[in-house]
Design a protein around this motif. Structure first.
Motif, PDB file in Angstrom:
ATOM      1  N   GLY A  37      37.276  93.836  37.297  1.00 34.71           N
ATOM      2  CA  GLY A  37      36.624  94.894  38.054  1.00 34.71           C
ATOM      3  C   GLY A  37      37.113  94.960  39.487  1.00 34.71           C
ATOM      4  N   GLY A  38      36.615  95.974  40.185  1.00 35.81           N
ATOM      5  CA  GLY A  38      37.017  96.143  41.572  1.00 35.81           C
ATOM      6  C   GLY A  38      36.061  95.544  42.576  1.00 35.81           C
ATOM      7  N   ALA A  39      34.787  95.432  42.218  1.00 39.74           N
ATOM      8  CA  ALA A  39      33.773  95.005  43.188  1.00 39.74           C
ATOM      9  C   ALA A  39      34.030  93.598  43.711  1.00 39.74           C
ATOM     10  CB  ALA A  39      32.390  95.088  42.547  1.00 39.74           C
ATOM     11  N   LYS A  40      34.290  92.674  42.813  1.00 39.19           N
ATOM     12  CA  LYS A  40      34.482  91.271  43.214  1.00 39.19           C
ATOM     13  C   LYS A  40      35.613  91.145  44.221  1.00 39.19           C
ATOM     14  CE  LYS A  40      34.946  86.654  41.120  1.00 39.19           C
ATOM     15  NZ  LYS A  40      36.189  86.153  41.738  1.00 39.19           N
ATOM     16  N   SER A  41      36.711  91.844  43.965  1.00 38.63           N
ATOM     17  CA  SER A  41      37.858  91.751  44.869  1.00 38.63           C
ATOM     18  C   SER A  41      37.563  92.384  46.225  1.00 38.63           C
ATOM     19  CB  SER A  41      39.078  92.403  44.234  1.00 38.63           C
ATOM     20  OG  SER A  41      38.920  93.812  44.138  1.00 38.63           O
ATOM     21  N   ILE A  42      36.777  93.447  46.239  1.00 37.67           N
ATOM     22  CA  ILE A  42      36.408  94.076  47.514  1.00 37.67           C
ATOM     23  C   ILE A  42      35.525  93.142  48.323  1.00 37.67           C
ATOM     24  CG2 ILE A  42      35.082  95.962  48.556  1.00 37.67           C
ATOM     25  CD1 ILE A  42      36.129  97.794  46.347  1.00 37.67           C
ATOM     26  N   VAL A  43      34.572  92.512  47.658  1.00 39.43           N
ATOM     27  CA  VAL A  43      33.713  91.540  48.341  1.00 39.43           C
ATOM     28  C   VAL A  43      34.552  90.409  48.924  1.00 39.43           C
ATOM     29  CG1 VAL A  43      31.902  89.814  48.009  1.00 39.43           C
ATOM     30  CG2 VAL A  43      31.659  92.086  46.975  1.00 39.43           C
ATOM     31  N   GLU A  44      35.536  89.948  48.150  1.00 41.58           N
ATOM     32  CA  GLU A  44      36.348  88.803  48.578  1.00 41.58           C
ATOM     33  C   GLU A  44      37.256  89.109  49.758  1.00 41.58           C
ATOM     34  OE1 GLU A  44      38.234  87.782  44.915  1.00 41.58           O
ATOM     35  OE2 GLU A  44      36.599  86.460  44.263  1.00 41.58           O
ATOM     36  N   THR A  45      37.485  90.386  50.072  1.00 37.63           N
ATOM     37  CA  THR A  45      38.290  90.725  51.253  1.00 37.63           C
ATOM     38  C   THR A  45      37.568  90.387  52.553  1.00 37.63           C
ATOM     39  OG1 THR A  45      37.444  92.995  51.438  1.00 37.63           O
ATOM     40  CG2 THR A  45      39.383  92.641  50.022  1.00 37.63           C
ATOM     41  N   GLY A  46      36.248  90.258  52.486  1.00 35.49           N
ATOM     42  CA  GLY A  46      35.465  89.996  53.691  1.00 35.49           C
ATOM     43  C   GLY A  46      35.139  91.245  54.486  1.00 35.49           C
ATOM     44  N   LYS A  47      35.580  92.408  54.012  1.00 34.78           N
ATOM     45  CA  LYS A  47      35.377  93.649  54.761  1.00 34.78           C
ATOM     46  C   LYS A  47      33.925  94.126  54.728  1.00 34.78           C
ATOM     47  CE  LYS A  47      40.152  95.174  54.022  1.00 34.78           C
ATOM     48  NZ  LYS A  47      40.581  95.056  55.430  1.00 34.78           N
ATOM     49  N   LEU A  48      33.114  93.497  53.881  1.00 32.29           N
ATOM     50  CA  LEU A  48      31.698  93.870  53.807  1.00 32.29           C
ATOM     51  C   LEU A  48      30.788  92.764  54.331  1.00 32.29           C
ATOM     52  CD1 LEU A  48      31.658  95.487  50.232  1.00 32.29           C
ATOM     53  CD2 LEU A  48      32.155  96.583  52.424  1.00 32.29           C
ATOM     54  N   ASP A  49      31.370  91.772  54.969  1.00 35.84           N
ATOM     55  CA  ASP A  49      30.573  90.623  55.427  1.00 35.84           C
ATOM     56  C   ASP A  49      29.519  91.012  56.455  1.00 35.84           C
ATOM     57  OD1 ASP A  49      32.010  89.022  53.758  1.00 35.84           O
ATOM     58  OD2 ASP A  49      33.125  87.962  55.326  1.00 35.84           O
TER      59      ASP A  49
END
Length: 394
Positions: free
Chosen positions: A144-156
């Motif tokens: 999926g895409g969500a996990k990778s987006i979270v892992e970028t740190g851009k939503l921290d």
């Protein structure tokens, strides 16, 4: 601001429908959404926002709206991938891509969020805080895409996150919510059992992998019936048993694939432990060797109780003619990678009813004849708009 936002959304209902129909005609599969991502990014061109593309492991997009006043930072998410399904719905905007269809409503999700985001951009001077609009790729295919987006740190920096899903569980105008664990988690497994092939007349000189595999299929079903708390939910599904051979030959190996669902982390842990235990037992009992692939895809989706109560109360008090009914929906058996956001960020994922008018028994999401009442798109925009305004107001 709320009154201005609702007026703008209402005036752009036809545009939402037009966008939805364009996306519906031009669906793209998970991780292959190049044209869809470009369409979304182009929508924000020349607007006063920060745009980040190719976020995560694919075509994810984050659009940041900086409000004119300091305040909270939160996110709104919509997914935009389609499914490998040949469309059978009788609509004039039928998919142009053979074997690909927006059979889960992600076209509607994207359409409402594009227009809602644009209206919020126009009102940004009145916004107290920062809003991150997350257009997410590849919800349908693990990882999926969500996990990778979270892992970028851009939503921290997010303090909360909200999203919706259209579901044909009532007429347009109905909004559903559920607190706590709301969608099941999911695991994929593949088991290769290797025995010893031989002649059908001489089983003593062989080691039958089909017998061992058949025993596994039966034993695996005892995990839920005998190991999981009966007040909780779990499912072990064997979807493929590849043992094709000749009628008089004992197969040396079989390949079994399936799907595991669980209502919460406790059930997930029980099933995983028992699954591995049974596989080891098969090896010992039948003298075979096993190669197990066991991959948790999406975790159970947990809606923050406080924020879900906030969503329900906000919509119940919205006094909006498009939002006719707000009710608690039951837990859902499917999975959604929005769960990855909620593992890290408190938030709520709620539901927009979309049963087509005059239909008593609608086709559910992922069916080749799935369709929605397009009035639900405006309902989605207004519902998330009201939640946005209330959250900004504190």
């Amino acid at each position: 601001m709320r009154e201005k936002l609702m007026e703008k959304l209402h005036s752009r209902k036809d545009e939402m429908i037009e966008i939805r129909r364009y996306l519906h005609e031009n669906p793209e599969l998970s991780f292959k959404e190049e044209k869809t991502a470009k369409y979304i990014a182009d929508f924000y061109k020349d607007k006063d926002v920060d745009i980040e593309t190719n976020v995560g492991n694919g075509h994810g997009i984050i659009v940041t709206i900086h409000g004119g006043k300091p305040g909270k930072t939160f996110g709104l998410r919509a997914d935009f991938d389609a499914l490998p399904i040949t469309e059978e719905a009788d609509v004039p905007f039928k998919s142009k891509n053979e074997g690909v269809m927006h059979a889960c409503g992600h076209d509607a999700h994207t359409a409402y969020l594009l227009i809602l985001a644009d209206c919020l951009i126009q009102l940004k001077d009145d916004i107290k805080g920062t809003i991150k609009i997350i257009h997410q790729h590849a919800e349908e295919v693990p990882p999926g895409g969500a996990k990778s987006i979270v892992e970028t740190g851009k939503l921290d920096d997010l303090e909360a996150i909200f999203g919706i899903h259209v579901l044909p569980l009532g007429p347009a105008g109905t909004v559903g919510y559920h607190s706590g664990y709301s969608f099941n988690g999911r695991t994929y497994f593949k088991l290769i059992i290797k025995g010893k092939g031989g002649h059908g007349s001489s089983p003593d000189k062989a080691n039958d992998s089909i017998v061992a595999g058949s025993y596994f299929v039966t034993a695996a079903q005892t995990i839920v019936s005998r190991r999981v708390n009966p007040m909780k939910a779990g499912v072990v599904t064997v979807g493929s048993f590849d043992g094709k051979g000749s009628f008089n030959v004992i197969k040396d190996s079989v390949e079994i694939e399936g799907d595991i669902r669980y209502s919460d982390k406790e059930v997930q842990d029980v099933i995983e432990k028992e699954f591995h235990r049974i596989v080891k037992g098969i090896e010992e009992l039948f003298g075979v060797s096993c190669e197990l692939t066991y991959k948790p895809d999406y975790p159970p989706l947990y809606n923050d109780p406080e924020l879900t109560d906030f969503v329900a109360e906000t919509l119940e008090n919205a006094d909006d003619k498009e939002i006719k009914k707000v009710e608690e929906f039951p837990k859902m058996a499917p999975s959604d990678d929005f769960a990855y956001y909620l593992e890290k960020i408190p938030g709520s994922y709620f539901y927009i009813a979309c049963t087509p008018k005059g239909v008593e028994d609608p086709y559910f999401n992922h069916h080749p004849k799935f369709d929605i009442d397009e009035d639900a798109i405006l309902v989605a925009a207004k519902a998330v708009g009201h939640v946005t305004c209330s959250y900004l107001e504190g």
